[in-house]
Design a protein around this motif. Structure first.
Motif, PDB file in Angstrom:
ATOM      1  N   CYS A  33      18.335 -24.929  16.072  1.00 55.23           N
ATOM      2  CA  CYS A  33      17.473 -24.314  15.056  1.00 55.23           C
ATOM      3  C   CYS A  33      16.275 -25.218  14.775  1.00 55.23           C
ATOM      4  N   ASP A  34      15.084 -24.623  14.790  1.00 58.51           N
ATOM      5  CA  ASP A  34      13.858 -25.385  14.526  1.00 58.51           C
ATOM      6  C   ASP A  34      13.701 -25.775  13.059  1.00 58.51           C
ATOM      7  N   GLN A  35      14.483 -25.176  12.172  1.00 56.67           N
ATOM      8  CA  GLN A  35      14.385 -25.503  10.747  1.00 56.67           C
ATOM      9  C   GLN A  35      15.407 -26.575  10.346  1.00 56.67           C
ATOM     10  N   CYS A  36      16.678 -26.353  10.670  1.00 54.98           N
ATOM     11  CA  CYS A  36      17.722 -27.266  10.184  1.00 54.98           C
ATOM     12  C   CYS A  36      18.333 -28.155  11.267  1.00 54.98           C
ATOM     13  N   GLY A  37      18.067 -27.826  12.536  1.00 56.16           N
ATOM     14  CA  GLY A  37      18.578 -28.646  13.621  1.00 56.16           C
ATOM     15  C   GLY A  37      19.978 -28.287  14.095  1.00 56.16           C
ATOM     16  N   ASN A  38      20.596 -27.268  13.488  1.00 52.82           N
ATOM     17  CA  ASN A  38      21.936 -26.862  13.887  1.00 52.82           C
ATOM     18  C   ASN A  38      21.919 -26.300  15.308  1.00 52.82           C
ATOM     19  N   ASP A  39      22.878 -26.720  16.111  1.00 48.77           N
ATOM     20  CA  ASP A  39      23.035 -26.215  17.468  1.00 48.77           C
ATOM     21  C   ASP A  39      24.034 -25.060  17.394  1.00 48.77           C
ATOM     22  N   TYR A  40      23.573 -23.837  17.666  1.00 46.33           N
ATOM     23  CA  TYR A  40      24.371 -22.643  17.363  1.00 46.33           C
ATOM     24  C   TYR A  40      24.348 -21.671  18.529  1.00 46.33           C
ATOM     25  N   ASP A  41      25.510 -21.127  18.879  1.00 44.72           N
ATOM     26  CA  ASP A  41      25.602 -20.231  20.031  1.00 44.72           C
ATOM     27  C   ASP A  41      25.070 -18.830  19.764  1.00 44.72           C
ATOM     28  N   LYS A  42      24.796 -18.484  18.522  1.00 44.48           N
ATOM     29  CA  LYS A  42      24.250 -17.167  18.173  1.00 44.48           C
ATOM     30  C   LYS A  42      22.816 -17.269  17.635  1.00 44.48           C
ATOM     31  N   ALA A  43      22.121 -18.316  18.021  1.00 47.62           N
ATOM     32  CA  ALA A  43      20.728 -18.511  17.583  1.00 47.62           C
ATOM     33  C   ALA A  43      19.851 -17.380  18.124  1.00 47.62           C
ATOM     34  N   PHE A  44      18.735 -17.158  17.455  1.00 43.77           N
ATOM     35  CA  PHE A  44      17.787 -16.121  17.868  1.00 43.77           C
ATOM     36  C   PHE A  44      16.382 -16.688  17.790  1.00 43.77           C
ATOM     37  N   GLN A  45      15.449 -15.996  18.406  1.00 42.66           N
ATOM     38  CA  GLN A  45      14.062 -16.455  18.409  1.00 42.66           C
ATOM     39  C   GLN A  45      13.157 -15.436  17.733  1.00 42.66           C
ATOM     40  N   ILE A  46      12.114 -15.953  17.106  1.00 45.75           N
ATOM     41  CA  ILE A  46      11.065 -15.130  16.512  1.00 45.75           C
ATOM     42  C   ILE A  46       9.739 -15.631  17.068  1.00 45.75           C
ATOM     43  N   THR A  47       8.927 -14.697  17.526  1.00 43.85           N
ATOM     44  CA  THR A  47       7.589 -15.026  18.008  1.00 43.85           C
ATOM     45  C   THR A  47       6.569 -14.453  17.036  1.00 43.85           C
ATOM     46  N   GLN A  48       5.646 -15.302  16.600  1.00 42.07           N
ATOM     47  CA  GLN A  48       4.610 -14.911  15.647  1.00 42.07           C
ATOM     48  C   GLN A  48       3.315 -15.597  16.058  1.00 42.07           C
ATOM     49  N   ALA A  49       2.264 -14.796  16.210  1.00 39.95           N
ATOM     50  CA  ALA A  49       0.944 -15.325  16.564  1.00 39.95           C
ATOM     51  C   ALA A  49       1.000 -16.220  17.804  1.00 39.95           C
ATOM     52  N   GLY A  50       1.796 -15.813  18.794  1.00 41.35           N
ATOM     53  CA  GLY A  50       1.868 -16.538  20.049  1.00 41.35           C
ATOM     54  C   GLY A  50       2.752 -17.768  20.054  1.00 41.35           C
ATOM     55  N   ARG A  51       3.410 -18.065  18.949  1.00 40.04           N
ATOM     56  CA  ARG A  51       4.296 -19.219  18.862  1.00 40.04           C
ATOM     57  C   ARG A  51       5.728 -18.737  18.662  1.00 40.04           C
ATOM     58  N   THR A  52       6.685 -19.366  19.331  1.00 37.85           N
ATOM     59  CA  THR A  52       8.086 -18.960  19.256  1.00 37.85           C
ATOM     60  C   THR A  52       8.930 -20.058  18.621  1.00 37.85           C
ATOM     61  N   TRP A  53       9.788 -19.646  17.677  1.00 42.25           N
ATOM     62  CA  TRP A  53      10.727 -20.553  17.013  1.00 42.25           C
ATOM     63  C   TRP A  53      12.145 -20.060  17.264  1.00 42.25           C
ATOM     64  N   THR A  54      13.088 -20.976  17.204  1.00 40.01           N
ATOM     65  CA  THR A  54      14.507 -20.657  17.324  1.00 40.01           C
ATOM     66  C   THR A  54      15.177 -20.942  15.987  1.00 40.01           C
ATOM     67  N   PHE A  55      16.031 -20.006  15.536  1.00 38.76           N
ATOM     68  CA  PHE A  55      16.720 -20.152  14.247  1.00 38.76           C
ATOM     69  C   PHE A  55      18.200 -19.824  14.395  1.00 38.76           C
ATOM     70  N   ASP A  56      18.995 -20.416  13.524  1.00 40.23           N
ATOM     71  CA  ASP A  56      20.425 -20.113  13.498  1.00 40.23           C
ATOM     72  C   ASP A  56      20.770 -19.110  12.404  1.00 40.23           C
ATOM     73  N   SER A  57      19.807 -18.797  11.523  1.00 34.86           N
ATOM     74  CA  SER A  57      20.059 -17.848  10.435  1.00 34.86           C
ATOM     75  C   SER A  57      18.735 -17.283   9.927  1.00 34.86           C
ATOM     76  N   PHE A  58      18.819 -16.139   9.268  1.00 42.03           N
ATOM     77  CA  PHE A  58      17.626 -15.579   8.642  1.00 42.03           C
ATOM     78  C   PHE A  58      17.130 -16.496   7.521  1.00 42.03           C
ATOM     79  N   GLU A  59      18.044 -17.173   6.861  1.00 43.04           N
ATOM     80  CA  GLU A  59      17.659 -18.101   5.794  1.00 43.04           C
ATOM     81  C   GLU A  59      16.711 -19.175   6.323  1.00 43.04           C
ATOM     82  N   CYS A  60      17.041 -19.767   7.464  1.00 43.43           N
ATOM     83  CA  CYS A  60      16.168 -20.783   8.048  1.00 43.43           C
ATOM     84  C   CYS A  60      14.831 -20.186   8.479  1.00 43.43           C
ATOM     85  N   ALA A  61      14.866 -18.967   9.027  1.00 45.19           N
ATOM     86  CA  ALA A  61      13.625 -18.305   9.439  1.00 45.19           C
ATOM     87  C   ALA A  61      12.719 -18.074   8.231  1.00 45.19           C
ATOM     88  N   ILE A  62      13.293 -17.630   7.125  1.00 43.07           N
ATOM     89  CA  ILE A  62      12.518 -17.400   5.907  1.00 43.07           C
ATOM     90  C   ILE A  62      11.887 -18.700   5.415  1.00 43.07           C
TER      91      ILE A  62
END
Length: 78
Positions: free
Chosen positions: A4-33
């Motif tokens: 996760c790019d926010q908290c650093g947790n290594d998670y097997d169900k992580a997801f990615q969000i792309t915004q304005a050409g940049r992609t982040w990986t998160f382990d939860s919606f909370e971290c994405a928010i």
């Protein structure tokens, strides 16, 4: 697994969000928010919904915060 790019947790169900050409990986919606949602210019709360924007581009979580900041007109983004 993905880290996760926010908290650093290594998670097997992580997801990615792309915004304005940049992609982040998160382990939860909370971290994405916490990473991506704008903060209210008045109270600093994270804006999870549409929020309000004034003519100068400042974002507010609600009309009350906009008024408390002296905003008299809001920008129509429709």
């Amino acid at each position: 697994m993905a880290k996760c790019d926010q908290c650093g947790n290594d998670y097997d169900k992580a997801f990615q969000i792309t915004q304005a050409g940049r992609t982040w990986t998160f382990d939860s919606f909370e971290c994405a928010i916490h990473k991506l949602a704008p903060s209210c210019a008045h109270c600093k709360m994270r804006i999870i919904g549409h929020g309000l924007e004034d003519a100068d581009g400042r974002m507010f979580c609600c009309d009350h915060c906009a008024e408390e900041s002296g905003v008299t007109t809001l920008r129509d983004r429709v």
